[in-house]
Design a protein around this motif. Structure first.
Motif, PDB file in Angstrom:
ATOM      1  N   SER A   1      13.999  43.032   5.159  1.00 28.75           N
ATOM      2  CA  SER A   1      13.158  44.231   5.212  1.00 28.75           C
ATOM      3  C   SER A   1      11.728  43.915   4.777  1.00 28.75           C
ATOM      4  N   ASN A   2      11.550  42.730   4.166  1.00 31.12           N
ATOM      5  CA  ASN A   2      10.224  42.331   3.709  1.00 31.12           C
ATOM      6  C   ASN A   2       9.373  41.862   4.898  1.00 31.12           C
ATOM      7  N   PRO A   3       8.330  42.605   5.283  1.00 36.47           N
ATOM      8  CA  PRO A   3       7.587  42.275   6.505  1.00 36.47           C
ATOM      9  C   PRO A   3       6.845  40.943   6.417  1.00 36.47           C
ATOM     10  N   LYS A   4       6.503  40.494   5.202  1.00 36.14           N
ATOM     11  CA  LYS A   4       5.795  39.224   5.055  1.00 36.14           C
ATOM     12  C   LYS A   4       6.638  38.062   5.564  1.00 36.14           C
ATOM     13  N   LYS A   5       7.948  38.210   5.348  1.00 33.62           N
ATOM     14  CA  LYS A   5       8.845  37.115   5.709  1.00 33.62           C
ATOM     15  C   LYS A   5       8.950  36.931   7.220  1.00 33.62           C
ATOM     16  N   ASN A   6       8.594  37.968   7.930  1.00 31.93           N
ATOM     17  CA  ASN A   6       8.806  37.909   9.373  1.00 31.93           C
ATOM     18  C   ASN A   6       7.666  37.248  10.143  1.00 31.93           C
ATOM     19  N   LYS A   7       6.752  36.611   9.411  1.00 35.27           N
ATOM     20  CA  LYS A   7       5.562  36.103  10.114  1.00 35.27           C
ATOM     21  C   LYS A   7       5.872  34.979  11.117  1.00 35.27           C
ATOM     22  N   ASN A   8       6.962  34.259  10.874  1.00 34.64           N
ATOM     23  CA  ASN A   8       7.316  33.198  11.811  1.00 34.64           C
ATOM     24  C   ASN A   8       8.009  33.735  13.055  1.00 34.64           C
ATOM     25  N   LEU A   9       8.260  35.015  13.056  1.00 37.72           N
ATOM     26  CA  LEU A   9       9.132  35.538  14.096  1.00 37.72           C
ATOM     27  C   LEU A   9       8.380  36.357  15.131  1.00 37.72           C
ATOM     28  N   ILE A  10       7.150  35.919  15.416  1.00 36.12           N
ATOM     29  CA  ILE A  10       6.389  36.568  16.480  1.00 36.12           C
ATOM     30  C   ILE A  10       6.030  35.510  17.516  1.00 36.12           C
ATOM     31  N   ASP A  11       6.290  35.824  18.769  1.00 33.87           N
ATOM     32  CA  ASP A  11       5.985  34.866  19.817  1.00 33.87           C
ATOM     33  C   ASP A  11       4.475  34.710  19.938  1.00 33.87           C
ATOM     34  N   GLU A  12       3.983  33.452  19.896  1.00 33.53           N
ATOM     35  CA  GLU A  12       2.529  33.215  19.857  1.00 33.53           C
ATOM     36  C   GLU A  12       1.825  33.708  21.112  1.00 33.53           C
TER      37      GLU A  12
END
Lengths: 101, 375
Positions: free
Chosen positions: B245-256
């Motif tokens: 649920s922590n949005p900071k952690k999801n930074k690797n999970l966006i397609d460039e």
């Protein structure tokens, strides 16, 4: 028909295990599905078939009871050996860790 | 020169029947195979009379434990054997031999099934033949596809090997240094809580078809070998972030490129693409080494159509290249392959005394002397 027996011998004891008086069934106490699996939401679809009325079917049920008795007996023995080992270690080490001064 | 497969034929009988019992992992398989006298060839194929299988299925997110898997096999084996004999339309005493998986595999399930094999052997007075599980896959794959002398890619939940035949051994050219490919896929499925029914790998394959973005994962080919444990750890971390649920952690999970969020389907797709590329690379190198132009894919992961497709792309670029794969009946663990490989041993006079039927968890493919081939 004679009942199956199991003989256990070790330096300290000898024991004959039997299937007991019954009633016997193929649904053994010590051969159930793991609690771990049922807790994770698994259901038991792997129950053994029930014993038939035939001589072999009755033998199956008796062997399941015998297996239960063997399992209970051996589990107790293992626990006992482990406990005795603990006592021995406590006496020999006198409760002192070898590496400490 | 070819070997004589009929030195031990029974007088007045022009065929052989073998029962095979397989239970090295979570599948219990029983099959009956028929060989007619003479060399096996395109005109004289082995005949599958029955091939019955039952799989021990665990709840989503859980693997199969040896104790409960063995219990499944013990409690089903008699029913499955009966069904197999009925399907084949034969009696136990019509058989020539009983074949069983001697290894490699999980100890407790192997032990349970061999007890059934020993019992039948004594009941019907038939010889026992212990079969190496991997050799079973190879021989059945060769028989079904007609691939004569292929480079074999054996990919399953417990094994990942590149194998080629040379001088009466199936020699291992490359293999995994840590976990098997199927184990890598299954464990990833557990993180995502993907269903184990019918198989976690199958469900990953279906999800991967919907994946759009390729996430870069480590690529770990080491010479002819490969390593998958690190890739699994890496993608497990990504997958856990996906549910965080922590949005900071999801930074690797966006397609460039597109800026879109990575989905579980994308991860399934990326994992398959990375792992299968590694397999294709070492398979191609093995083909170059042994100067072969045939590839045979066996093992449970071999039923993955994306793997077959990627391998085909590589093979088609090679001169006269051909690829052979079987469907789930023969790819996924089954009793018929044990019956087939065991019957080949039997026809060469290789049988096990009762005292030599102990199962072993470690049993390498190249330990088996392949007496039935002499090319």
């Amino acid at each position: 028909m004679n009942s199956p027996i199991a003989e256990y011998s070790s330096p300290d004891i000898n024991k004959t295990l039997t299937a007991g008086d019954g009633p016997h069934s193929t649904n053994g106490k010590t051969t159930q599905i793991s609690e771990f699996v049922t807790k994770a939401g698994g259901e038991d679809r792997d129950k053994p078939t029930e014993a038939s009325d035939s001589q072999l079917g009755q033998l199956r049920a008796k062997i399941t009871s015998l297996q239960d008795n063997i399992n209970v007996f051996l589990t107790q023995r293992m626990k006992q050996v482990k406990d005795e080992g603990d006592i021995e270690r406590r006496i020999l080490d006198d409760g002192v860790d070898e590496d400490s001064d | 020169m070819t070997v004589d497969l009929d030195k031990f034929k029974k007088p007045g009988k022009d065929y052989y029947l073998a029962l095979g019992l397989e239970g090295s992992a979570n599948k219990l398989g029983v099959g009956v195979i028929k060989h007619n006298l003479g060399q096996l060839s395109s005109e004289n194929r082995a005949e599958v009379l029955s091939n019955v299988r039952d799989t021990y299925i665990t709840p989503p997110g859980e693997g199969f434990l040896p104790r409960d898997t063995a219990r499944h096999h013990r409690n089903w084996v008699v029913r499955i054997i009966k069904k197999s004999l009925v399907d084949a339309g034969i009696k136990g005493t019509d058989l020539d031999c009983i074949c069983f998986t001697q290894g490699p595999g999980m100890g407790a399930p192997l032990q349970s099934v061999v007890i059934a094999a020993r019992t039948l052997s004594q009941l019907w007075k038939l010889p026992l033949i212990g079969v190496n599980h991997c050799v079973g896959h190879i021989e059945m794959g060769r028989e079904i596809t007609g691939a004569n002398n292929p480079v074999v890619l054996y990919v399953s939940g417990g094994n990942t090997q590149i194998i080629a035949y040379s001088r009466q051994r199936y020699r291992i050219f490359g293999e995994t240094l840590d976990i098997a490919i199927g184990n890598c896929l299954d464990r990833f499925a557990r993180v995502l809580k993907i269903s184990n029914d019918p198989a976690p790998g199958y469900n990953i394959e279906q999800m991967a078809k919907k994946g759009k973005h390729l996430v870069t994962l480590p690529y770990t080919v080491k010479g002819m070998d490969l390593s998958m444990a690190g890739i699994l750890s890496y993608i497990e971390v990504l997958a856990k972030d996906l549910f965080s649920s922590n949005p900071k952690k999801n930074k690797n999970l966006i397609d460039e490129e597109s800026g879109e969020l990575i989905t579980p389907e994308d991860l399934c797709y990326s994992l398959q693409e990375s792992l299968f590329s590694m397999l294709v690379e070492i398979t191609e190198r093995a083909m170059a080494h042994v100067q072969s132009n045939q590839v045979l894919i066996v093992g449970g992961v071999g039923s993955n159509e994306r793997l077959q497709e990627m391998m085909e792309l590589m093979v088609n670029e090679r001169k006269n290249g051909s690829i052979h794969a079987t469907d789930e009946r023969f790819c996924i663990d089954n009793g018929i392959m044990i019956a087939h490989a065991g019957l080949l041993s039997y026809r060469m006079g290789q049988i096990n005394d009762l005292k030599d039927t102990v199962c072993t968890q470690r049993f390498r493919t190249d330990e088996v002397f392949v007496s039935w081939r002499d090319d």
